[in-house]
Design an enzyme around this catalytic site. Structure first.
Site, mmCIF file in Angstrom:
data_model
loop_
_atom_site.group_PDB
_atom_site.id
_atom_site.type_symbol
_atom_site.label_atom_id
_atom_site.label_comp_id
_atom_site.label_asym_id
_atom_site.label_seq_id
_atom_site.Cartn_x
_atom_site.Cartn_y
_atom_site.Cartn_z
ATOM 1 N N ASP A 13 0.815 -1.232 0.000
ATOM 2 C CA ASP A 13 0.000 0.000 0.000
ATOM 3 C C ASP A 13 0.844 1.275 0.000
ATOM 4 O O ASP A 13 0.424 2.310 0.499
ATOM 5 C CB ASP A 13 -0.947 0.054 1.220
ATOM 6 C CG ASP A 13 -1.831 -1.164 1.289
ATOM 7 O OD1 ASP A 13 -2.322 -1.575 0.232
ATOM 8 O OD2 ASP A 13 -2.022 -1.696 2.392
ATOM 9 N N HIS A 41 -4.254 -1.840 -6.115
ATOM 10 C CA HIS A 41 -3.468 -0.683 -6.526
ATOM 11 C C HIS A 41 -4.443 0.399 -6.938
ATOM 12 O O HIS A 41 -5.186 0.237 -7.898
ATOM 13 C CB HIS A 41 -2.563 -1.024 -7.712
ATOM 14 C CG HIS A 41 -1.462 -1.960 -7.356
ATOM 15 N ND1 HIS A 41 -0.553 -2.439 -8.254
ATOM 16 C CD2 HIS A 41 -1.128 -2.494 -6.169
ATOM 17 C CE1 HIS A 41 0.303 -3.221 -7.635
ATOM 18 N NE2 HIS A 41 -0.032 -3.289 -6.369
HETATM 19 P P1 GDP Z 1 -0.400 0.261 -3.813
HETATM 20 O O1 GDP Z 1 -1.053 -1.045 -3.549
HETATM 21 O O2 GDP Z 1 1.048 0.282 -3.399
HETATM 22 O O3 GDP Z 1 -0.595 0.755 -5.206
HETATM 23 O O4 GDP Z 1 -1.079 1.338 -2.842
HETATM 24 P P2 GDP Z 1 -2.649 1.586 -2.602
HETATM 25 O O5 GDP Z 1 -3.278 1.937 -3.872
HETATM 26 O O6 GDP Z 1 -3.227 0.492 -1.813
HETATM 27 O O7 GDP Z 1 -2.575 2.815 -1.603
HETATM 28 C C1 GDP Z 1 -2.102 4.045 -1.950
HETATM 29 C C2 GDP Z 1 -3.224 5.057 -1.760
HETATM 30 O O8 GDP Z 1 -2.684 6.332 -1.626
HETATM 31 C C3 GDP Z 1 -4.175 5.159 -2.938
HETATM 32 O O9 GDP Z 1 -5.455 5.475 -2.467
HETATM 33 C C4 GDP Z 1 -3.605 6.308 -3.749
HETATM 34 O O10 GDP Z 1 -4.558 6.980 -4.563
HETATM 35 C C5 GDP Z 1 -3.128 7.196 -2.669
HETATM 36 N N1 GDP Z 1 -1.956 7.999 -2.989
HETATM 37 C C6 GDP Z 1 -0.843 7.615 -3.683
HETATM 38 N N2 GDP Z 1 0.073 8.601 -3.667
HETATM 39 C C7 GDP Z 1 -0.466 9.624 -2.930
HETATM 40 C C8 GDP Z 1 0.025 10.892 -2.501
HETATM 41 O O11 GDP Z 1 1.138 11.301 -2.786
HETATM 42 N N3 GDP Z 1 -0.818 11.645 -1.711
HETATM 43 C C9 GDP Z 1 -2.062 11.225 -1.346
HETATM 44 N N4 GDP Z 1 -2.790 12.014 -0.587
HETATM 45 N N5 GDP Z 1 -2.543 10.038 -1.738
HETATM 46 C C10 GDP Z 1 -1.745 9.226 -2.504
#
Ligand code: GDP
Length: 424
Positions: A13, A41
Site C-alpha cells: 500500500d 493498486h
Molecule cells: P499500492 O497497492 O502500493 O498501489 O497502494 P494503494 O493503492 O493500496 O494505496 C495508496 C493510496 O494512496 C491510494 O489510495 C492512492 O490513490 C493514494 N496515494 C498515492 N500517492 C499519494 C500521494 O502522494 N498523496 C495522497 N494524498 N494520496 C496518494
C-alpha cells in the site's frame, strides 16, 4: 534497453499503482509478476478512480502492452470481473493490450473456500488473510496440484485434470473442514462463466518478452505488496505466499535471463500495515485516528482500516536492501502537513539495546520503536510540482530519509493524481 521494477519497500500500500500509472509513459510493456487479486493498486487518472487487483496498472496507457506473468495467481473469476469493471469506465482491454501467460497457474474456486475455512479454524490466531485464496493457491501450485492456464485450450483434457484434482481436494474439504464437496457441475459453471472469457488473452508471454527484449523495448515490472511481505525475506508467517522482491521479477515474468537496470522502491512518508502480525512502530488512539483519516488509510480490497504509524527507518532500510532499490519514490508527503512535529522511528530497542538492524521475525514482538520528532512544515504541499516549491522543513524531511536509508529519493508524490509529483 531499460528493464525496471517498481516495488514496495514496506508492508504494501505504498502507492505503487500510482507510480506505475505515472511512469508507464516511458515504457512499452508492463508486467505483473507475482501475487493475485489480494491487494489493490489505486490509480486516479483522467478516466476516473480505479482499484486494480490483478490487472497491471499500465492498462490505462494507449500503446502499452500489459502482461500477467507465470508467477501470478491467476483467478479467472476476479480477473474477468475486473476487466468488465474497467471496460465499463471506458478503458479498452483487448488481447492487444492485455496478454496472459499460458504458463500462469489457475487459482481454483476451492482456494478461496479453503482460505476462509482455515482463517475461521484459526480464530484469534488468524493470519489476517484477504481470503482471496492466495496461500492455498501457492501451496497447491508448489505441490503441482493446479492447472496451467494454457490447459484451458483443450476442453476435454482440462476437465479430466480438474476432475482428478477435485477428487483429491474434496478429501480435505469434507474430511478436514467438514465442508461440502465440489462437483463437476459447479466447476463447469466456473469454466463457462470465466475461464472461457479469458482464453483469447492467453499466449506465450515468455516468447513475447524475449522478442520485446531483442527489439529493445522498455519493460516495467510491477510488484504487489512490499518487501516485508516477501515469503523469503519478510515477517514470516505474516508474509504473503509469493516473492514480492524485485529479484523474483525475471522469473515470475517468464523472462529468467532478464537483468534489471533500475529498481524503483516505493516508500510512504509514514507507515501503514494491513492485517495481523508485528508492526513495531504502530500508533494507537486519537493520534492514529487522525493520521488514518488524513491519509484515507482503508484497504483497497477489503475496506479494512489500516494500522498506521510513523515512518519506520529500520524497516525501510531493510526493505531498500532486500529490494536492491536504486531510487526511491516517496509518496503521500502531503498527508503529513497537519503535523507540527513529525514522529519518525529511527531505531528499535530490543532487549534493552538500541539497534538499526531489522530483527528476526519472532524477535519483532520484543522490539520497541525509538522515536525522534522532526520539524513539520505546517502548510499544504499538495500544489508543489518542483523541489524548490516545497518548504525547507519538507525538503529536510525527504533529505534525512535519503541519508538514513542510503538511497536517493527521486520522486516525491504530494497527491494521488497523476501530475501531483515532484521529480528531482
Ligand atoms: P499500492 O497497492 O502500493 O498501489 O497502494 P494503494 O493503492 O493500496 O494505496 C495508496 C493510496 O494512496 C491510494 O489510495 C492512492 O490513490 C493514494 N496515494 C498515492 N500517492 C499519494 C500521494 O502522494 N498523496 C495522497 N494524498 N494520496 C496518494
Amino acid at each position: 534497453m531499460k528493464n525496471s521494477a517498481i516495488v514496495g519497500i514496506n508492508w504494501g500500500d505504498e502507492g505503487k499503482g500510482r507510480m506505475v500509472d505515472l511512469l508507464t509513459q516511458s515504457y512499452d510493456v508492463v508486467v505483473r509478476y507475482q501475487g493475485g487479486g489480494n491487494a489493490g493498486h489505486t490509480v486516479v487518472n483522467e478516466k476516473g478512480k480505479f482499484a486494480l487487483h490483478l490487472l497491471p496498472s499500465g492498462i490505462f496507457r494507449e500503446g502499452v502492452v500489459n502482461i500477467l506473468g507465470s508467477g501470478v495467481a491467476l483467478d479467472p473469476e476476479n480477473l474477468w470481473i475486473e476487466i468488465e469493471n474497467v471496460r465499463a469506465k471506458g478503458v479498452p482491454v483487448t488481447p492487444e493490450n492485455l496478454k496472459i501467460s499460458d504458463r500462469a497457474s489457475l487459482l481454483l474456486p476451492w482456494h478461496r473456500d479453503l482460505d476462509e475455512l482455515e482463517e475461521k479454524r484459526l480464530a484469534d490466531k488468524k493470519y489476517g488473510s484477504t481470503k482471496q485464496g492466495i496461500a492455498p493457491f501457492y501451496s497447491d501450485r508448489s505441490q503441482k496440484k493446479t492447472v496451467l492456464a494454457g490447459e484451458l485450450r483443450n476442453k476435454t483434457a482440462v476437465r479430466e485434470h480438474l476432475s482428478e484434482l477435485m477428487e483429491w481436494k474434496n478429501l480435505t474439504l469434507t474430511g478436514v473442514y467438514g465442508a461440502a464437496p465440489y462437483t463437476m457441475e459447479r466447476l463447469e459453471e466456473w469454466l463457462n462463466a470465466y475461464c472461457e472469457k479469458i482464453l483469447p488473452f492467453l499466449c506465450d508471454t515468455g516468447e513475447y518478452l524475449r522478442e520485446a527484449q531483442r527489439e529493445g523495448k522498455r519493460i516495467l515490472m510491477e510488484a504487489q505488496l512490499g518487501a516485508l511481505r516477501d515469503l523469503d525475506c519478510g515477517i514470516y508467517p505474516y508474509t504473503t505466499s509469493s516473492n514480492t522482491t524485485a529479484a523474483y521479477a525475471p522469473i515470475g515474468a517468464g523472462l529468467p535471463s532478464m537483468k534489471l537496470t533500475d529498481v524503483i522502491g516505493v516508500v510512504k512518508a509514514y507507515s501503514t500495515c494491513v492485517g495481523e502480525g508485528p508492526f513495531v512502530c504502530e500508533m494507537f488512539g486519537a493520534e492514529a485516528e487522525r493520521l488514518r483519516e488524513a491519509g484515507s488509510e482503508y484497504g483497497a480490497k477489503t475496506g479494512r482500516p489500516r494500522r498506521v504509524g510513523p515512518l519506520d527507518l529500520v524497516a525501510t532500510r531493510y526493505g531498500v536492501e532486500m529490494q536492491g532499490a536504486t531510487e526511491i519514490a516517496l509518496t503521500k508527503l502531503d498527508v503529513l502537513s497537519y503535523m507540527e512535529t513529525i514522529p519518525v522511528c529511527v531505531r528499535y530497542l530490543v532487549d534493552g539495546k538500541e539497534t538499526d538492524r531489522f530483527p528476526f521475525p519472532t524477535e519483532l514482538a520484543n522490539a520497541k520503536p525509538v522515536v525522534e520528532y522532526w520539524e513539520g512544515w505546517g502548510c499544504d504541499v499538495s500544489g508543489a510540482r518542483r523541489w524548490e516549491d516545497l518548504p525547507r522543513a519538507a525538503r529536510e524531511y525527504v533529505q534525512k530519509i535519503e541519508d538514513a536509508v542510503g538511497c536517493p529519493v527521486r520522486y516525491v508524490s504530494v497527491g494521488p493524481e497523476r501530475d501531483s509529483i515532484i521529480v528531482r
